[in-house]
Design a protein around this motif. Structure first.
Motif, PDB file in Angstrom:
ATOM      1  N   THR A 104      -3.665 -10.421 -10.058  1.00  0.00           N
ATOM      2  CA  THR A 104      -2.777  -9.676  -9.160  1.00  0.00           C
ATOM      3  C   THR A 104      -3.567  -9.077  -8.004  1.00  0.00           C
ATOM      4  OG1 THR A 104      -1.245  -9.145 -10.963  1.00  0.00           O
ATOM      5  CG2 THR A 104      -1.165  -7.735  -9.015  1.00  0.00           C
ATOM      6  N   THR A 105      -4.678  -8.461  -8.311  1.00  0.00           N
ATOM      7  CA  THR A 105      -5.466  -7.797  -7.265  1.00  0.00           C
ATOM      8  C   THR A 105      -6.170  -8.800  -6.362  1.00  0.00           C
ATOM      9  OG1 THR A 105      -7.482  -7.647  -8.619  1.00  0.00           O
ATOM     10  CG2 THR A 105      -5.888  -5.852  -8.795  1.00  0.00           C
ATOM     11  N   PHE A 106      -6.448  -9.988  -6.860  1.00  0.00           N
ATOM     12  CA  PHE A 106      -7.248 -10.965  -6.108  1.00  0.00           C
ATOM     13  C   PHE A 106      -6.397 -11.993  -5.375  1.00  0.00           C
ATOM     14  CE2 PHE A 106     -11.045 -13.860  -5.749  1.00  0.00           C
ATOM     15  CZ  PHE A 106     -11.857 -12.935  -5.120  1.00  0.00           C
ATOM     16  N   ASN A 107      -5.084 -11.904  -5.526  1.00  0.00           N
ATOM     17  CA  ASN A 107      -4.174 -12.825  -4.855  1.00  0.00           C
ATOM     18  C   ASN A 107      -4.197 -12.558  -3.343  1.00  0.00           C
ATOM     19  OD1 ASN A 107      -2.052 -14.327  -3.848  1.00  0.00           O
ATOM     20  ND2 ASN A 107      -0.503 -13.419  -5.177  1.00  0.00           N
ATOM     21  N   PRO A 108      -4.593 -13.536  -2.521  1.00  0.00           N
ATOM     22  CA  PRO A 108      -4.665 -13.294  -1.065  1.00  0.00           C
ATOM     23  C   PRO A 108      -3.334 -12.873  -0.461  1.00  0.00           C
ATOM     24  CG  PRO A 108      -5.785 -15.341  -1.643  1.00  0.00           C
ATOM     25  CD  PRO A 108      -5.047 -14.898  -2.873  1.00  0.00           C
ATOM     26  N   ALA A 109      -2.208 -13.280  -1.089  1.00  0.00           N
ATOM     27  CA  ALA A 109      -0.886 -12.922  -0.568  1.00  0.00           C
ATOM     28  C   ALA A 109      -0.298 -11.708  -1.274  1.00  0.00           C
ATOM     29  CB  ALA A 109       0.072 -14.108  -0.699  1.00  0.00           C
ATOM     30  N   GLY A 110      -1.055 -11.111  -2.193  1.00  0.00           N
ATOM     31  CA  GLY A 110      -0.524 -10.013  -2.988  1.00  0.00           C
ATOM     32  C   GLY A 110      -0.526  -8.674  -2.293  1.00  0.00           C
ATOM     33  N   GLU A 111      -1.403  -8.522  -1.273  1.00  0.00           N
ATOM     34  CA  GLU A 111      -1.425  -7.344  -0.413  1.00  0.00           C
ATOM     35  C   GLU A 111      -1.645  -6.034  -1.171  1.00  0.00           C
ATOM     36  OE1 GLU A 111       0.684  -7.381   3.086  1.00  0.00           O
ATOM     37  OE2 GLU A 111       1.237  -9.484   3.031  1.00  0.00           O
ATOM     38  N   VAL A 112      -2.454  -6.061  -2.220  1.00  0.00           N
ATOM     39  CA  VAL A 112      -2.807  -4.832  -2.938  1.00  0.00           C
ATOM     40  C   VAL A 112      -3.719  -3.995  -2.046  1.00  0.00           C
ATOM     41  CG1 VAL A 112      -3.911  -3.870  -4.989  1.00  0.00           C
ATOM     42  CG2 VAL A 112      -2.556  -5.981  -5.162  1.00  0.00           C
ATOM     43  N   LEU A 113      -3.347  -2.753  -1.844  1.00  0.00           N
ATOM     44  CA  LEU A 113      -4.049  -1.875  -0.913  1.00  0.00           C
ATOM     45  C   LEU A 113      -4.785  -0.745  -1.614  1.00  0.00           C
ATOM     46  CD1 LEU A 113      -1.587  -1.051   2.049  1.00  0.00           C
ATOM     47  CD2 LEU A 113      -3.422  -2.741   2.021  1.00  0.00           C
ATOM     48  N   LEU A 114      -5.893  -0.323  -0.996  1.00  0.00           N
ATOM     49  CA  LEU A 114      -6.410   1.025  -1.183  1.00  0.00           C
ATOM     50  C   LEU A 114      -5.871   1.805   0.003  1.00  0.00           C
ATOM     51  CD1 LEU A 114     -10.102   0.285  -2.267  1.00  0.00           C
ATOM     52  CD2 LEU A 114      -8.058   0.555  -3.693  1.00  0.00           C
ATOM     53  N   ALA A 115      -4.866   2.647  -0.246  1.00  0.00           N
ATOM     54  CA  ALA A 115      -4.067   3.225   0.831  1.00  0.00           C
ATOM     55  C   ALA A 115      -4.395   4.691   1.053  1.00  0.00           C
ATOM     56  CB  ALA A 115      -2.582   3.073   0.507  1.00  0.00           C
ATOM     57  N   TRP A 116      -4.441   5.069   2.337  1.00  0.00           N
ATOM     58  CA  TRP A 116      -4.681   6.460   2.691  1.00  0.00           C
ATOM     59  C   TRP A 116      -3.548   7.052   3.533  1.00  0.00           C
ATOM     60  CZ3 TRP A 116      -8.402   2.756   4.528  1.00  0.00           C
ATOM     61  CH2 TRP A 116      -8.146   2.291   5.823  1.00  0.00           C
ATOM     62  N   ALA A 117      -2.556   6.240   3.904  1.00  0.00           N
ATOM     63  CA  ALA A 117      -1.478   6.745   4.746  1.00  0.00           C
ATOM     64  C   ALA A 117      -0.175   6.057   4.388  1.00  0.00           C
ATOM     65  CB  ALA A 117      -1.793   6.526   6.230  1.00  0.00           C
ATOM     66  N   MET A 118       0.927   6.740   4.669  1.00  0.00           N
ATOM     67  CA  MET A 118       2.262   6.160   4.529  1.00  0.00           C
ATOM     68  C   MET A 118       3.109   6.621   5.721  1.00  0.00           C
ATOM     69  SD  MET A 118       3.669   8.478   1.315  1.00  0.00           S
ATOM     70  CE  MET A 118       5.308   7.748   1.317  1.00  0.00           C
ATOM     71  N   ASN A 119       3.821   5.663   6.289  1.00  0.00           N
ATOM     72  CA  ASN A 119       4.660   5.939   7.464  1.00  0.00           C
ATOM     73  C   ASN A 119       3.877   6.609   8.586  1.00  0.00           C
ATOM     74  OD1 ASN A 119       6.871   4.796   6.160  1.00  0.00           O
ATOM     75  ND2 ASN A 119       7.509   6.758   5.279  1.00  0.00           N
ATOM     76  N   GLY A 120       2.624   6.195   8.746  1.00  0.00           N
ATOM     77  CA  GLY A 120       1.830   6.625   9.879  1.00  0.00           C
ATOM     78  C   GLY A 120       1.154   7.967   9.764  1.00  0.00           C
ATOM     79  N   VAL A 121       1.259   8.615   8.601  1.00  0.00           N
ATOM     80  CA  VAL A 121       0.608   9.917   8.405  1.00  0.00           C
ATOM     81  C   VAL A 121      -0.188   9.876   7.109  1.00  0.00           C
ATOM     82  CG1 VAL A 121       2.378  11.160   9.700  1.00  0.00           C
ATOM     83  CG2 VAL A 121       2.611  10.904   7.218  1.00  0.00           C
ATOM     84  N   PRO A 122      -1.212  10.739   6.978  1.00  0.00           N
ATOM     85  CA  PRO A 122      -1.995  10.755   5.738  1.00  0.00           C
ATOM     86  C   PRO A 122      -1.108  10.995   4.510  1.00  0.00           C
ATOM     87  CG  PRO A 122      -3.106  12.032   7.433  1.00  0.00           C
ATOM     88  CD  PRO A 122      -1.756  11.681   7.982  1.00  0.00           C
TER      89      PRO A 122
END
Length: 337
Positions: A104-122
């Motif tokens: 799941t994490t290694f699927n190039p189309a799976g788009e798994v993120l380490l995310a720091w923002a949502m809707n343009g804000v932290p």
């Protein structure tokens, strides 16, 4: 980041921003126990929260976990690297760890993120500031908040919430006592089920004859697009197809965000007693007609039913109004099943 990587490394959020391409992904986050209250009105189980609907949707910003793992020299043999464990900085005694399959994490189309923002804000604190995992199309429990450690490993996490709780148990299990072996053998939840909910007409609004706008949202797991949402006024004998007011697909054709749908139906209270809603995904999966009760109250995706009820007013008169499932199911009626 540790485990089956040739270069274990640590990153700050700023390191991630400086070193890797920034990505943005539209995705819904769905709690495994969304719509649990409907199941608990049939028979109260062991789910932690009596959710009506626990779903959110946002544009998330971060870096692909795949890019970071490649930079760490991750083992790419699927016979060795089988799962990726995430650990959050939760402060309660048992902490929080979860995992997803390495594929799941290694699927190039799976788009798994380490995310720091949502809707343009932290990220706000409740959404995992300063950094969280986002695993699109997978139950929200796997999108670990307040992320502090990632481990590529050969087995699922052994955290008790993963092993015991985030599972759809067979319906004959009505208590954990005496059933531990069978609970441990049940598979953990990953992809969410196809589901559609109507938010209009709202509970308590008058049920009047004439054109009626019916609107809601729908979602599915695994990147499978929601292909259509249907509405029935005759208990499911016939169905009318709605139109989509909002959709987001990835460049690879996957759909991780919810869709908004709407339709106008001709409603006549002397003929119609309920509105039934169901969605179909791209693999021809749809929603079951009735709830499938399970002890943990997970993954309820039965057809969504709004019913017309006669309600007495303060002056003693009666009026017809719309009621959503968690309202009409509270009444002692065989309709709850």
């Amino acid at each position: 980041i540790e485990g089956f990587v040739s270069k274990p490394m640590s990153f700050s959020v700023q390191d991630l921003k400086d070193k890797f391409p920034v990505r943005r992904v539209w995705s819904a986050l769905v709690c495994s126990g969304s719509r649990r209250k409907e199941l608990n009105l049939i028979k109260h189980g062991g789910g932690h929260i009596d959710w009506h609907s626990a779903v959110g949707n946002a544009e998330w910003e971060g870096v692909y976990l795949r890019d970071v793992l490649l930079d760490c020299g991750v083992e790419q043999d699927y016979a060795v690297a089988k799962h990726v464990e995430f650990e959050g900085a939760d402060t309660h005694s048992s902490g929080y760890r979860t995992s997803v399959p390495f594929s799941t994490t290694f699927n190039p189309a799976g788009e798994v993120l380490l995310a720091w923002a949502m809707n343009g804000v932290p990220l706000p604190p409740d959404h995992g500031f300063p950094l969280r995992v986002l695993v699109p199309g997978v139950t929200g429990a796997r999108s670990c908040k307040w992320l502090r450690r990632i481990c590529v490993q050969g087995q699922e996490t052994d955290h008790h919430m993963h092993r015991n709780y985030y599972k759809v148990l067979p319906p004959h299990i009505t208590t954990p006592k005496g059933n531990l072996e069978e609970i441990l053998a049940a598979p953990p939840l990953y992809d969410v089920s196809v589901n559609a909910i109507a938010f209009e007409p709202r509970t308590g609004t008058p049920a009047r004859a004439g054109p009626l706008l019916v609107r809601g949202y729908a979602y599915c797991g695994g990147g499978r697009p929601v292909e259509r949402v249907e509405v029935s006024l005759d208990g499911g004998s016939t169905w009318a197809q709605s139109t989509f007011a909002e959709q987001h697909r990835t460049e690879a054709g996957n759909m991780y965000a919810w869709v908004w749908w709407e339709t106008v139906v001709d409603f006549y209270p002397e003929q119609h007693k309920e509105i039934v809603v169901r969605a179909w995904d791209a693999h021809c999966n749809t929603q079951p007609e009735r709830p499938l009760w399970n002890y943990n109250g997970m993954m309820n995706n039965c057809q969504f039913r709004l019913k017309v009820d006669s309600v007495q007013k303060e002056d003693g008169s009666f009026s017809l109004e719309w009621q959503h499932p968690t309202i009409w199911m509270e009444k002692a009626t065989s309709a709850r099943l």
